[in-house]
Design an enzyme around this catalytic site. Structure first.
Site, PDB file in Angstrom:
ATOM      1  N   TYR A 192     -19.414   0.182 -62.633  1.00 59.34           N
ATOM      2  CA  TYR A 192     -19.111   0.580 -64.407  1.00 59.34           C
ATOM      3  C   TYR A 192     -17.950  -0.169 -64.775  1.00 59.34           C
ATOM      4  O   TYR A 192     -16.442  -0.140 -63.981  1.00 59.34           O
ATOM      5  CB  TYR A 192     -18.929   1.612 -63.765  1.00 59.34           C
ATOM      6  CG  TYR A 192     -20.358   2.889 -63.665  1.00 59.34           C
ATOM      7  CD1 TYR A 192     -21.074   2.415 -63.425  1.00 59.34           C
ATOM      8  CD2 TYR A 192     -19.758   4.139 -62.702  1.00 59.34           C
ATOM      9  CE1 TYR A 192     -22.338   3.193 -63.480  1.00 59.34           C
ATOM     10  CE2 TYR A 192     -20.744   4.917 -62.803  1.00 59.34           C
ATOM     11  CZ  TYR A 192     -22.014   4.705 -62.887  1.00 59.34           C
ATOM     12  OH  TYR A 192     -23.404   6.099 -62.980  1.00 59.34           O
ATOM     13  N   HIS A 247     -26.572   2.765 -54.495  1.00 60.88           N
ATOM     14  CA  HIS A 247     -26.915   3.070 -56.351  1.00 60.88           C
ATOM     15  C   HIS A 247     -28.200   1.886 -56.534  1.00 60.88           C
ATOM     16  O   HIS A 247     -28.019   0.619 -56.382  1.00 60.88           O
ATOM     17  CB  HIS A 247     -25.981   2.532 -56.791  1.00 60.88           C
ATOM     18  CG  HIS A 247     -25.559   2.106 -58.793  1.00 60.88           C
ATOM     19  ND1 HIS A 247     -24.339   1.711 -58.765  1.00 60.88           N
ATOM     20  CD2 HIS A 247     -26.188   3.423 -59.596  1.00 60.88           C
ATOM     21  CE1 HIS A 247     -24.606   2.143 -59.637  1.00 60.88           C
ATOM     22  NE2 HIS A 247     -25.405   3.044 -60.191  1.00 60.88           N
TER      23      HIS A 247
END
Length: 315
Positions: free
Chosen positions: A52, A135
């Protein structure tokens, strides 16, 4: 085994992609005020990832949380992508409005995962994280994630480095493969079980059987369900919504309206209808969005509305 009480997550969590400048840049002050607003309204679960904003989300989240009592909040980050120096520079090409001073490199090895956690702790300014998710293994190499990455997470949990482990993915099928292959505490599922998408999800039933908690993200389906009036340029699955999807969302909005409930309120609360779902985590880029999410999660919804909505998201 998991040493984290999943009830500590609460019903609503804070997702950190937005404060990593997802789609648009927001000033540092606004980002920090947004995190602080989440804290002040009682949110105590915060999720982030190196992905992010190339670490920006972790830096901003940590700038607020490192001054809070450590035992009063739960924080998760993710592994699988390392950030390496990027001499080419430029701007990030994966949806975040940040300088590309680093680049993402997939790495599911033990050395890579341990390094990822250490670097996340540096950016956060914390001594530990509570939860680590692998992830998007399906985006890179699902089998490598299962055979390499997940055993490393189990080892780190057994060492006490983290309290709980899981997988974060947009694919319910990939998540199901992961929980069959490893002893996971949590699955972070983006979309796939929302007011707009109400399929029979074998993953959720299996999670109930295995006592694996599900953290639901993407409840607004890329913003499609984030407003009571569905706009023509709304997005779904990170792309412009098709006419068919827009029509389905508007049918849902109309039914909600009949019961005096706004579409985003029903969308945010819907995932918690399934007993496997322990938390809904939603992003925000302003204190006002945080306040809206908190109010929507607390708003009473008549049981009759859920009955009327059942199945409408599946056709």
């Amino acid at each position: 085994m998991n040493s984290l009480d999943l009830h500590r997550l609460g019903r609503l969590g804070f997702g950190g992609a937005g404060i990593g400048n997802l789609y648009r840049a927001i000033p540092d002050g606004e980002a920090l005020a947004t995190v602080l607003a989440a804290w002040d309204t009682g949110v105590r679960y915060f999720d982030t990832a190196p992905h992010y904003g190339l670490g920006l989300s972790e830096q901003r989240l940590g700038a607020v949380l490192r001054d809070k009592p450590r035992d009063e909040f739960v924080i998760s980050t993710k592994v699988g992508r390392l950030l390496e120096p990027n001499p080419a520079g430029g701007r990030d090409s994966e949806g975040f409005d940040v300088p590309a001073t680093t680049r993402r490199v997939w790495d599911f090895s033990e050395a890579g995962i341990r390094r990822s956690i250490e670097e996340s702790l540096e950016r956060l300014g914390l001594s530990r994280v509570d939860i680590v998710y692998l992830h998007d293994p399906d985006v890179h190499d699902l089998q490598a994630g299962i055979t390499q990455g997940l055993p490393v997470l189990e080892k780190l949990r057994s060492e006490g480095l983290v309290s709980a482990i899981g997988v974060g993915t947009n694919s319910a099928e990939a998540a199901l493969e992961c929980i069959e292959a490893a002893d996971l505490d949590l699955v972070m599922l983006a979309g796939r079980y929302t007011l707009l998408e109400q399929p029979d999800v074998p993953l959720l039933e299996r999670c109930s059987q295995r006592r694996t908690g599900v953290v639901s993200v993407g409840a607004y389906n890329s913003g499609l369900l984030a407003r009571s009036d569905v706009s023509e340029n709304a997005h779904y699955n990170y792309a412009p919504a098709s006419p068919e999807v827009l029509a389905r969302a508007r049918r849902l909005a109309a039914v909600c309206r009949d019961f005096g409930v706004e579409l985003p309120t029903a969308a945010l609360q819907f995932p918690l209808r399934h007993p496997a779902v322990v938390n809904v985590t939603a992003g925000a880029t302003s204190p006002e969005q945080v306040a809206s999410n908190v109010a929507r999660m607390e708003e009473p919804v008549p049981e009759e509305l859920w009955a009327a909505l059942e199945g409408l998201g599946s056709d």
